[in-house]
Design a protein around this motif. Structure first.
Motif, PDB file in Angstrom:
ATOM      1  N   ARG A 122      26.731   6.231   5.308  1.00 25.06           N
ATOM      2  CA  ARG A 122      27.131   7.591   4.917  1.00 25.06           C
ATOM      3  C   ARG A 122      26.607   8.638   5.881  1.00 25.06           C
ATOM      4  O   ARG A 122      27.073   9.768   5.870  1.00 25.06           O
ATOM      5  N   GLU A 123      25.623   8.257   6.691  1.00 26.52           N
ATOM      6  CA  GLU A 123      24.925   9.186   7.584  1.00 26.52           C
ATOM      7  C   GLU A 123      24.377  10.369   6.793  1.00 26.52           C
ATOM      8  O   GLU A 123      24.508  11.533   7.179  1.00 26.52           O
ATOM      9  N   PHE A 124      23.722  10.010   5.702  1.00 27.22           N
ATOM     10  CA  PHE A 124      23.145  11.026   4.819  1.00 27.22           C
ATOM     11  C   PHE A 124      22.185  10.338   3.859  1.00 27.22           C
ATOM     12  O   PHE A 124      22.429   9.214   3.434  1.00 27.22           O
ATOM     13  N   GLY A 125      21.118  11.027   3.520  1.00 26.11           N
ATOM     14  CA  GLY A 125      20.180  10.501   2.538  1.00 26.11           C
ATOM     15  C   GLY A 125      18.751  10.754   2.968  1.00 26.11           C
ATOM     16  O   GLY A 125      18.468  11.094   4.122  1.00 26.11           O
ATOM     17  N   THR A 126      17.844  10.577   2.021  1.00 26.40           N
ATOM     18  CA  THR A 126      16.427  10.835   2.272  1.00 26.40           C
ATOM     19  C   THR A 126      15.580   9.760   1.603  1.00 26.40           C
ATOM     20  O   THR A 126      15.810   9.406   0.440  1.00 26.40           O
ATOM     21  N   ILE A 127      14.608   9.263   2.345  1.00 26.66           N
ATOM     22  CA  ILE A 127      13.614   8.322   1.832  1.00 26.66           C
ATOM     23  C   ILE A 127      12.259   9.012   1.926  1.00 26.66           C
ATOM     24  O   ILE A 127      11.887   9.505   2.998  1.00 26.66           O
ATOM     25  N   ILE A 128      11.545   9.083   0.815  1.00 25.18           N
ATOM     26  CA  ILE A 128      10.214   9.689   0.805  1.00 25.18           C
ATOM     27  C   ILE A 128       9.212   8.656   0.303  1.00 25.18           C
ATOM     28  O   ILE A 128       9.363   8.115  -0.793  1.00 25.18           O
ATOM     29  N   ASN A 129       8.214   8.379   1.129  1.00 25.79           N
ATOM     30  CA  ASN A 129       7.185   7.403   0.786  1.00 25.79           C
ATOM     31  C   ASN A 129       5.858   8.103   0.519  1.00 25.79           C
ATOM     32  O   ASN A 129       5.435   8.953   1.305  1.00 25.79           O
ATOM     33  N   LEU A 130       5.224   7.724  -0.581  1.00 29.46           N
ATOM     34  CA  LEU A 130       3.909   8.266  -0.908  1.00 29.46           C
ATOM     35  C   LEU A 130       2.836   7.445  -0.203  1.00 29.46           C
ATOM     36  O   LEU A 130       2.554   6.318  -0.585  1.00 29.46           O
ATOM     37  N   SER A 131       2.270   8.030   0.829  1.00 30.76           N
ATOM     38  CA  SER A 131       1.097   7.444   1.475  1.00 30.76           C
ATOM     39  C   SER A 131      -0.122   8.121   0.871  1.00 30.76           C
ATOM     40  O   SER A 131      -0.204   8.279  -0.349  1.00 30.76           O
ATOM     41  N   SER A 132      -1.045   8.565   1.671  1.00 32.10           N
ATOM     42  CA  SER A 132      -2.277   9.177   1.187  1.00 32.10           C
ATOM     43  C   SER A 132      -3.027   9.737   2.384  1.00 32.10           C
ATOM     44  O   SER A 132      -2.795   9.312   3.527  1.00 32.10           O
ATOM     45  N   ILE A 133      -3.940  10.665   2.127  1.00 29.31           N
ATOM     46  CA  ILE A 133      -4.839  11.070   3.204  1.00 29.31           C
ATOM     47  C   ILE A 133      -5.651   9.858   3.672  1.00 29.31           C
ATOM     48  O   ILE A 133      -6.079   9.789   4.822  1.00 29.31           O
ATOM     49  N   ALA A 134      -5.801   8.869   2.788  1.00 31.37           N
ATOM     50  CA  ALA A 134      -6.473   7.614   3.144  1.00 31.37           C
ATOM     51  C   ALA A 134      -5.587   6.733   4.011  1.00 31.37           C
ATOM     52  O   ALA A 134      -6.005   5.644   4.423  1.00 31.37           O
ATOM     53  N   GLY A 135      -4.375   7.179   4.294  1.00 31.38           N
ATOM     54  CA  GLY A 135      -3.506   6.510   5.250  1.00 31.38           C
ATOM     55  C   GLY A 135      -3.537   7.193   6.603  1.00 31.38           C
ATOM     56  O   GLY A 135      -2.783   6.834   7.511  1.00 31.38           O
ATOM     57  N   LEU A 136      -4.428   8.182   6.733  1.00 28.54           N
ATOM     58  CA  LEU A 136      -4.573   8.926   7.985  1.00 28.54           C
ATOM     59  C   LEU A 136      -6.005   8.898   8.502  1.00 28.54           C
ATOM     60  O   LEU A 136      -6.254   9.061   9.686  1.00 28.54           O
ATOM     61  N   LYS A 137      -6.969   8.740   7.582  1.00 28.44           N
ATOM     62  CA  LYS A 137      -8.381   8.728   7.965  1.00 28.44           C
ATOM     63  C   LYS A 137      -9.130   7.805   7.018  1.00 28.44           C
ATOM     64  O   LYS A 137      -8.736   7.617   5.864  1.00 28.44           O
ATOM     65  N   PRO A 138     -10.224   7.202   7.493  1.00 27.53           N
ATOM     66  CA  PRO A 138     -10.957   6.239   6.657  1.00 27.53           C
ATOM     67  C   PRO A 138     -11.924   6.907   5.692  1.00 27.53           C
ATOM     68  O   PRO A 138     -12.445   7.989   5.966  1.00 27.53           O
ATOM     69  N   PHE A 139     -12.132   6.249   4.570  1.00 32.19           N
ATOM     70  CA  PHE A 139     -13.104   6.681   3.568  1.00 32.19           C
ATOM     71  C   PHE A 139     -13.916   5.468   3.120  1.00 32.19           C
ATOM     72  O   PHE A 139     -13.360   4.388   2.916  1.00 32.19           O
ATOM     73  N   GLY A 140     -15.219   5.642   2.947  1.00 30.33           N
ATOM     74  CA  GLY A 140     -16.055   4.559   2.476  1.00 30.33           C
ATOM     75  C   GLY A 140     -15.614   4.058   1.117  1.00 30.33           C
ATOM     76  O   GLY A 140     -15.230   4.846   0.253  1.00 30.33           O
ATOM     77  N   GLY A 141     -15.666   2.752   0.926  1.00 27.79           N
ATOM     78  CA  GLY A 141     -15.248   2.156  -0.337  1.00 27.79           C
ATOM     79  C   GLY A 141     -13.745   2.050  -0.496  1.00 27.79           C
ATOM     80  O   GLY A 141     -13.263   1.623  -1.542  1.00 27.79           O
ATOM     81  N   HIS A 142     -12.995   2.437   0.541  1.00 30.82           N
ATOM     82  CA  HIS A 142     -11.539   2.464   0.477  1.00 30.82           C
ATOM     83  C   HIS A 142     -10.895   1.442   1.426  1.00 30.82           C
ATOM     84  O   HIS A 142      -9.703   1.560   1.720  1.00 30.82           O
ATOM     85  N   ALA A 143     -11.631   0.462   1.925  1.00 34.35           N
ATOM     86  CA  ALA A 143     -11.131  -0.360   3.034  1.00 34.35           C
ATOM     87  C   ALA A 143      -9.735  -0.934   2.787  1.00 34.35           C
ATOM     88  O   ALA A 143      -8.812  -0.713   3.579  1.00 34.35           O
ATOM     89  N   ALA A 144      -9.576  -1.686   1.714  1.00 33.20           N
ATOM     90  CA  ALA A 144      -8.281  -2.319   1.463  1.00 33.20           C
ATOM     91  C   ALA A 144      -7.217  -1.280   1.108  1.00 33.20           C
ATOM     92  O   ALA A 144      -6.056  -1.397   1.503  1.00 33.20           O
ATOM     93  N   TYR A 145      -7.628  -0.264   0.347  1.00 27.79           N
ATOM     94  CA  TYR A 145      -6.684   0.798   0.007  1.00 27.79           C
ATOM     95  C   TYR A 145      -6.226   1.515   1.267  1.00 27.79           C
ATOM     96  O   TYR A 145      -5.028   1.769   1.448  1.00 27.79           O
ATOM     97  N   CYS A 146      -7.175   1.840   2.161  1.00 30.27           N
ATOM     98  CA  CYS A 146      -6.808   2.460   3.438  1.00 30.27           C
ATOM     99  C   CYS A 146      -5.847   1.559   4.217  1.00 30.27           C
ATOM    100  O   CYS A 146      -4.878   2.043   4.810  1.00 30.27           O
ATOM    101  N   ALA A 147      -6.110   0.255   4.218  1.00 25.05           N
ATOM    102  CA  ALA A 147      -5.240  -0.672   4.942  1.00 25.05           C
ATOM    103  C   ALA A 147      -3.803  -0.564   4.449  1.00 25.05           C
ATOM    104  O   ALA A 147      -2.852  -0.549   5.245  1.00 25.05           O
ATOM    105  N   THR A 148      -3.640  -0.468   3.119  1.00 21.72           N
ATOM    106  CA  THR A 148      -2.278  -0.384   2.585  1.00 21.72           C
ATOM    107  C   THR A 148      -1.638   0.961   2.903  1.00 21.72           C
ATOM    108  O   THR A 148      -0.456   1.038   3.242  1.00 21.72           O
ATOM    109  N   LYS A 149      -2.419   2.030   2.817  1.00 22.29           N
ATOM    110  CA  LYS A 149      -1.829   3.352   3.034  1.00 22.29           C
ATOM    111  C   LYS A 149      -1.617   3.648   4.516  1.00 22.29           C
ATOM    112  O   LYS A 149      -0.663   4.338   4.882  1.00 22.29           O
ATOM    113  N   TYR A 150      -2.497   3.133   5.390  1.00 19.76           N
ATOM    114  CA  TYR A 150      -2.195   3.196   6.821  1.00 19.76           C
ATOM    115  C   TYR A 150      -0.897   2.429   7.089  1.00 19.76           C
ATOM    116  O   TYR A 150      -0.082   2.823   7.922  1.00 19.76           O
TER     117      TYR A 150
END
Length: 240
Positions: A122-150
């Protein structure tokens, strides 16, 4: 009637607020989550609610095709369903890693693939994915969560590059700390207590799930030629 909006993880948090925001402006919606009774309780017009596990691609696709048969092709999918199981990498149960990888990464990839080919045609449409600030920078205690959001941040950018020539927008939303049910998924009580202590230290976190939902809706309702590729949204008092 406006075009179909599909929202995953719509039984709470960002997903529930997104459902309310889009519905009140007349969008037909498909709401997907495992707790279908919470979505049905919203009693929104022109809305289909289905119990779906986003890691089950067949179940996921069947629900979307059912909604499309009633409301027309998906114009927007918001891949919001996610799990936040915080833990120390050295001690965290590997089953928690796998749960997050399945939901946070594979679930998003499933949602994208289900709608991408139709949007390209259709050459039209929008996909929006919820990442996180933890997908841009690391946080302690967030290792696996950061891995998924990165992972979500990276795959969203690759998909954007693949879809841009077809006039399809692919956007990444990266919220900071917001009061939702996500923290309740974590099983490590020390990490929960530390997270709550951090929020107290920076002052009240006043940003709400509805604030994030309104931001997402704003990004979607811009002209198709305008792509807010990546949005980082946090409480003003959050300094990290």
């Amino acid at each position: 009637m406006k075009k179909l909006v599909v929202i995953t993880g719509a039984s709470s948090g960002f997903g529930m607020e997104l459902a309310k925001e889009f519905s009140k402006d007349g969008y037909p919606t498909l709401l997907l989550a495992r707790r279908v009774e919470k979505m049905k309780a919203l009693n929104l017009p022109n809305t289909m609610c289905r119990k779906v596990d986003v890691t089950d691609k067949i179940e996921f696709e069947n629900a979307i095709r059912e909604a499309e048969s009633k409301y027309g092709k998906t114009d927007l999918i918001i891949n919001n369903a996610g799990m936040m199981l915080l833990g120390d990498l050295a001690t965290q149960d590997a089953n928690e890693w796998q749960t997050m990888l399945n939901v946070n990464v594979m679930g998003v990839m499933n949602g994208m693939q289900i709608v991408m080919n139709d949007m390209k045609e259709r050459e039209f449409g929008t996909i929006i994915n919820l990442s996180s600030i933890a997908g841009l920078k690391p946080f302690g205690g967030h290792a696996a969560y950061c891995a998924t959001k990165y992972g979500v941040t990276g795959l969203t950018e690759v998909a954007r590059q693949e879809m841009s020539s077809h006039n399809v927008r692919v956007l990444s939303i990266c919220p900071g700390a917001v009061a939702t049910e996500l923290l309740g998924h974590t099983t490590d009580k020390d990490i929960i207590n530390g997270y709550e202590a951090w929020k107290e230290a920076v002052g009240a976190i006043n940003i709400t799930a509805n604030d994030v939902a309104k931001t997402i809706k704003y990004a979607y309702e811009l002209p198709q030629s305008v792509s807010l590729r990546e949005i980082v949204i946090t409480d003003t008092k959050q300094d990290a």
